[in-house]
Design an enzyme around this catalytic site. Structure first.
Site, PDB file in Angstrom:
ATOM      1  N   CYS A 116      14.291  -1.782  -5.908  1.00 63.00           N
ATOM      2  CA  CYS A 116      13.210  -1.062  -5.225  1.00 63.00           C
ATOM      3  C   CYS A 116      11.916  -0.982  -6.031  1.00 63.00           C
ATOM      4  CB  CYS A 116      13.684   0.343  -4.863  1.00 63.00           C
ATOM      5  SG  CYS A 116      15.297   0.363  -4.096  1.00 63.00           S
ATOM      6  N   HIS A 164       8.663   9.134  -4.346  1.00 68.65           N
ATOM      7  CA  HIS A 164       9.634   8.119  -3.906  1.00 68.65           C
ATOM      8  C   HIS A 164      10.415   8.698  -2.722  1.00 68.65           C
ATOM      9  CE1 HIS A 164      12.411   4.776  -4.052  1.00 68.65           C
ATOM     10  NE2 HIS A 164      13.379   5.657  -3.876  1.00 68.65           N
ATOM     11  N   HIS A 205      12.560   2.687   4.229  1.00 69.48           N
ATOM     12  CA  HIS A 205      12.533   2.260   2.825  1.00 69.48           C
ATOM     13  C   HIS A 205      12.554   0.737   2.787  1.00 69.48           C
ATOM     14  CE1 HIS A 205      12.919   1.925  -1.346  1.00 69.48           C
ATOM     15  NE2 HIS A 205      13.986   2.671  -1.591  1.00 69.48           N
TER      16      HIS A 205
END
Lengths: 366, 226
Positions: free
Chosen positions: A135, A260, A295
């Site tokens: 990520c 995040h 995401h």
């Protein structure tokens, strides 16, 4: 040589729209919660933040769809020099294409060959670099491009974050019990996991002055567990402090934190602990975009940077979709209402599968 | 000036477990081939007293987790929900995490998959490594090219340290204008092996784009007793 690095422009194709302006409009004019598609794995279904239109059904469709999304993401940047260096970030590259091929499959010898194909379709024949570190791939691509601009090796860079529909990634996250069966709820008491999304975003970095400057960027490794950072957030806090030091800024100068905050039961509290360590009782406003965009994993660092800049350039901080009920363990509340408060400096935080951490600080240059 | 140590090895896949046990004295359970290969290289290059120094791992791969990807894709053809744990373990982010217990100072990891077989990205990795060392972000940086093919595992390593190594093979520095006619090395996966076999005293690394600074390798004199 150490030169300033500017964010000279961006493009974005994601579930909320196909240009930064349309994404900003979508984030501004609704509660922001994504209208999720469904992703099927065996008998289970999970919400999924898909690009507008149908999901790909066969191999040719996957590649054509990917190339079309990349072209749409790059389009707002206008005509780029053909030799602009490309910094490509993804955690899955073209695995969705391989999934659609019949067995026995023949993978290309070079694992990132997809990047050469995309570059060709975009008319780019300059140097290419690829980044794959879960990520935080996007932030690391930005970091590498910025380092080359800062030292005078290059004047401009195109950073492309690309994460597109595939079942392999979803199977991995589902297998580890990390996906929410319902919705993304960043920092919320009832959060129960991630909602994956697909997106492509383009960010042009340049040595030429532009509206926003990259004040600091760095990444780190916190291998507390394969799926999450040290619970007390100490490694995240150390990285954020290092970025503030690199930018020569006190915490009080940060006007906004882009979290995040993926809605993870374990990672959200670690991030909150880190923010308390860094900011104490003077917490800046917080926002998360994953309730609106999903995401996008390896692309998320670029996607969320471009989306946030689109909102800030339009004069507002986007609301955090999915946050409803405060969690006593987290004790921090992202803003749920759109704000027109001026923002000069933003801290963007990222946490990656496998223990990758990333942070950036951007500031208005004038 | 930055000291360089180098190492390269090619192994049959079946020999990897023995190599790990011989070096570490124990197997690395549930570790991917990349993690095991990385552990071998890091263990050989970094002396025990330096393993808790702030260290970065910057690595690249042509093959990527090829075998694990093919296995996963076969599983995806089935009707049920796959549990791709071997594939996950082979992901670069996880490989770095699996290395950290062996290398407590490992605080930064970056992975660059390559999109062609005949070229590597050492120029990017070495440039980032120099930035980390000169900026004080790391005390040493491991740069690697790791490949896991069906029939062989290949590892090429460079250890960069801003503090003197005991027996550096080469020194690396950035030259604004390197001496004319310095031989150039192509940016290919086997750069450490080329350095190891070169008879030149100075070499530069060819880059795909004009750069204001050139990476120059300068051979270190062999010490008596080495």
């Amino acid at each position: 040589m150490t030169r300033a690095v500017y964010l000279a422009g961006g493009g974005l194709c994601c579930t909320a729209g196909s240009t930064p302006a349309t994404v900003a409009e979508a984030l501004a004019n609704s509660s922001g919660r994504l209208a999720a598609s469904a992703l099927s794995l065996g008998e289970r279904r999970f919400p999924y933040a898909a690009l507008p239109g149908p999901l790909p059904q066969d191999a040719d469709d996957w590649l054509r769809r990917a190339e079309a999304a990349c072209r749409r993401a790059v389009a707002p940047l206008g005509a780029l020099p053909g030799d602009v260096p490309l910094f490509f970030a993804s955690s899955s590259f073209q695995i969705g294409h391989f999934e659609a091929q019949p067995a026995p499959r023949d993978l290309p010898p070079a694992c990132a060959s997809f990047v050469g194909r995309v570059a060709g379709r975009l008319g780019l024949d300059g140097v290419r670099h690829s980044f794959s570190n879960a990520c935080i791939s996007g932030q690391q691509a930005i970091q590498a491009a910025a380092a080359q601009i800062a030292d005078g090796s290059i004047d401009d860079a195109l950073v492309l974050g690309c994460e597109l529909y595939n079942r392999s990634t979803a199977a991995g996250f589902a297998g580890m019990g990390l996906l929410s069966p319902t919705a993304c709820r960043p920092f919320d008491r009832d959060r129960d996991g991630l909602v994956l999304g697909e997106a492509v975003a383009a960010l042009q970095l340049s040595a030429r002055p532009a509206g926003w400057r990259l004040a600091a960027v760095d990444s780190a490794l916190d291998a507390f567990s394969p799926t999450g950072p040290t619970p007390d957030g100490s490694r995240i806090a150390a990285l954020l402090a290092a970025c503030l030091a690199e930018a020569a800024l006190p915490p009080a100068d940060i006007d906004l934190v882009k979290l995040h905050a993926a809605g993870s039961p374990t990672n959200d509290p670690a991030e909150a602990n880190a923010l308390r360590t860094v900011f104490g009782n003077a917490m800046p406003p917080l926002c998360s975009l994953k309730g609106s965009l999903g995401h996008a994993l390896g692309a998320s660092g670029v996607v969320e940077t471009v989306a946030l800049l689109a909102c800030l350039d339009a004069g507002f901080v986007p609301p955090t979709a999915g946050f409803v009920t405060p969690d006593p363990e987290i004790s921090l509340q992202p803003a749920v209402d759109r704000s027109n408060r001026p923002v000069r400096r933003v801290l963007l935080n990222g946490i990656g599968f496998g223990g990758g951490l990333a942070a950036m600080i951007i500031e208005r240059s004038a | 000036m930055i000291d360089l140590a180098l190492f390269h090895q090619t192994l049959a896949p079946a020999a990897l477990g023995d190599e790990v046990r011989a070096l570490l004295g124990k197997p690395l359970r549930r570790a991917s081939r990349f993690a095991q290969l990385a552990a071998c290289g890091a263990w050989r290059l970094i002396p025990a007293e330096r393993r808790d120094w702030p260290t970065a791992l910057l690595w690249q791969s042509t093959s990527g987790p090829r075998g694990e990807t093919l296995t996963l894709l076969d599983e995806m053809d089935g009707a049920g929900e796959p549990m791709p744990f071997d594939f996950l373990a082979a992901q670069p982010a996880i490989a770095a995490a699996q290395l950290q217990p062996l290398l407590p100072g490992l605080t930064h990891s970056l992975h660059c998959p390559l999109d062609r077989c005949d070229a590597a990205d050492w120029s990017l990795l070495l440039g980032l490594a120099v930035d980390r060392l000169t900026g004080g972000k790391s005390r040493q940086v491991l740069c690697a090219h790791l490949d896991a093919w069906d029939d062989r595992l290949i590892a090429h390593w460079l250890l960069l340290s801003a503090e003197p190594l005991e027996n550096p093979a080469w020194r690396l520095h950035l030259q604004e204008q390197p001496p004319a006619a310095t031989p150039g090395l192509p940016d290919t996966p086997d750069l450490p092996a080329r350095l190891a076999t070169s008879t030149q005293g100075r070499l530069t690394l060819a880059t795909a784009q004009p750069a204001p600074r050139t990476l120059e390798f300068v051979r270190c004199p062999t010490r008596i007793g080495n």
